[in-house]
Design a protein around this motif. Structure first.
Motif, PDB file in Angstrom:
ATOM      1  N   LYS A   1       1.228  -1.480   0.019  1.00 12.36           N
ATOM      2  CA  LYS A   1      -0.128  -0.204  -0.005  1.00 12.36           C
ATOM      3  C   LYS A   1       0.607   1.018   0.037  1.00 12.36           C
ATOM      4  O   LYS A   1       0.837   2.045  -0.739  1.00 12.36           O
ATOM      5  N   GLU A   2       2.153   1.266   0.580  1.00  8.74           N
ATOM      6  CA  GLU A   2       3.116   2.466   0.358  1.00  8.74           C
ATOM      7  C   GLU A   2       3.769   2.684  -0.484  1.00  8.74           C
ATOM      8  O   GLU A   2       3.580   3.903  -1.181  1.00  8.74           O
ATOM      9  N   ILE A   3       4.236   1.344  -0.887  1.00 12.42           N
ATOM     10  CA  ILE A   3       4.292   1.599  -2.296  1.00 12.42           C
ATOM     11  C   ILE A   3       3.564   2.120  -3.471  1.00 12.42           C
ATOM     12  O   ILE A   3       3.344   3.064  -4.090  1.00 12.42           O
ATOM     13  N   GLN A   4       2.018   1.604  -3.503  1.00 13.68           N
ATOM     14  CA  GLN A   4       1.226   2.411  -3.976  1.00 13.68           C
ATOM     15  C   GLN A   4       1.310   3.718  -4.294  1.00 13.68           C
ATOM     16  O   GLN A   4       0.672   4.214  -5.212  1.00 13.68           O
TER      17      GLN A   4
ATOM     18  N   LEU B   1       1.568   9.170  -6.406  1.00 15.17           N
ATOM     19  CA  LEU B   1       1.845  10.420  -5.526  1.00 15.17           C
ATOM     20  C   LEU B   1       2.931  10.806  -6.368  1.00 15.17           C
ATOM     21  O   LEU B   1       2.636  12.085  -7.315  1.00 15.17           O
ATOM     22  N   ASN B   2       4.048   9.937  -7.337  1.00 18.22           N
ATOM     23  CA  ASN B   2       4.801  10.848  -9.264  1.00 18.22           C
ATOM     24  C   ASN B   2       4.556  10.874 -10.014  1.00 18.22           C
ATOM     25  O   ASN B   2       4.904  11.719 -10.396  1.00 18.22           O
ATOM     26  N   ILE B   3       3.315  10.050  -9.950  1.00 16.85           N
ATOM     27  CA  ILE B   3       2.216  10.176 -10.938  1.00 16.85           C
ATOM     28  C   ILE B   3       2.195  11.318 -11.086  1.00 16.85           C
ATOM     29  O   ILE B   3       1.990  12.280 -12.325  1.00 16.85           O
ATOM     30  N   PHE B   4       1.016  11.621 -10.463  1.00 16.35           N
ATOM     31  CA  PHE B   4       0.187  13.290 -10.265  1.00 16.35           C
ATOM     32  C   PHE B   4       1.126  14.232 -10.188  1.00 16.35           C
ATOM     33  O   PHE B   4       1.082  14.639 -10.621  1.00 16.35           O
ATOM     34  N   VAL B   5       2.888  14.027  -9.325  1.00 16.81           N
ATOM     35  CA  VAL B   5       3.136  15.244  -9.705  1.00 16.81           C
ATOM     36  C   VAL B   5       3.467  15.235 -10.584  1.00 16.81           C
ATOM     37  O   VAL B   5       3.982  16.240 -11.346  1.00 16.81           O
ATOM     38  N   ALA B   6       3.912  14.528 -11.948  1.00 17.79           N
ATOM     39  CA  ALA B   6       4.762  13.984 -12.985  1.00 17.79           C
ATOM     40  C   ALA B   6       3.778  14.679 -13.803  1.00 17.79           C
ATOM     41  O   ALA B   6       3.929  15.540 -14.732  1.00 17.79           O
ATOM     42  N   LEU B   7       2.699  14.656 -13.773  1.00 15.04           N
ATOM     43  CA  LEU B   7       1.709  14.696 -14.354  1.00 15.04           C
ATOM     44  C   LEU B   7       1.476  16.368 -14.887  1.00 15.04           C
ATOM     45  O   LEU B   7       0.890  16.888 -15.551  1.00 15.04           O
ATOM     46  N   PHE B   8       1.102  16.831 -13.909  1.00 10.84           N
ATOM     47  CA  PHE B   8       0.306  17.879 -13.667  1.00 10.84           C
ATOM     48  C   PHE B   8       1.841  19.058 -13.130  1.00 10.84           C
ATOM     49  O   PHE B   8       1.154  20.645 -12.859  1.00 10.84           O
TER      50      PHE B   8
END
Length: 133
Positions: free
Chosen positions: A9-12, A17-24
């Motif tokens: 769960k922590e890895i997911q 979060l990393n995908i959100f930061v990368a995309l936005f």
């Protein structure tokens, strides 16, 4: 494999979060870059990955303190995402001179920056943050 199941769960969470930061946030700096050759493309990919790894480290350290993270991360994310929206749509870089010019301008000129597209973008970000937390 047992350790991966424990921290799944922590890895997911951190991957999301990393995908959100990368995309936005991060991708906005690379959209208008002319890549030219394959070598230039790979240099920008390496730069993007190095930037994401450093941002991931900051987010991970911030997430170690749960209450601080819950209060501080949405605010920082919204501010950075709003700035990256203007970087993407206006193809500008935000620096001290631009912030000084914005702070010294008239209010009616500054309000023109807020378009319907920007308001929809903010609404989607708020919905996304609400759903993720």
């Amino acid at each position: 494999m047992e350790k991966i199941k424990v921290y799944k769960k922590e890895i997911q969470f951190h991957l999301l979060l990393n995908i959100f930061v990368a995309l936005f946030i991060t991708i906005a700096c690379y959209v208008h870059v002319p890549f030219g050759t394959v070598k230039a493309f790979f240099i920008y990919v390496i730069h993007f990955l190095l930037l994401q790894f450093s941002v991931f480290g900051f987010i991970y350290i911030l997430s170690l303190f749960k209450r601080v993270f819950i209060l501080l991360f949405p605010i920082l994310f919204l501010i950075c995402a709003c700035l990256s929206f203007w970087v993407y749509t206006q193809d500008i870089s935000i620096d001290f001179g631009m912030i000084q010019a914005i702070s010294e301008t008239n209010l009616d000129i500054a309000v023109d920056v807020f378009s319907w597209l920007f308001l929809i973008y903010i609404y989607c970000l708020l919905c996304l943050l609400y759903l993720s937390f």
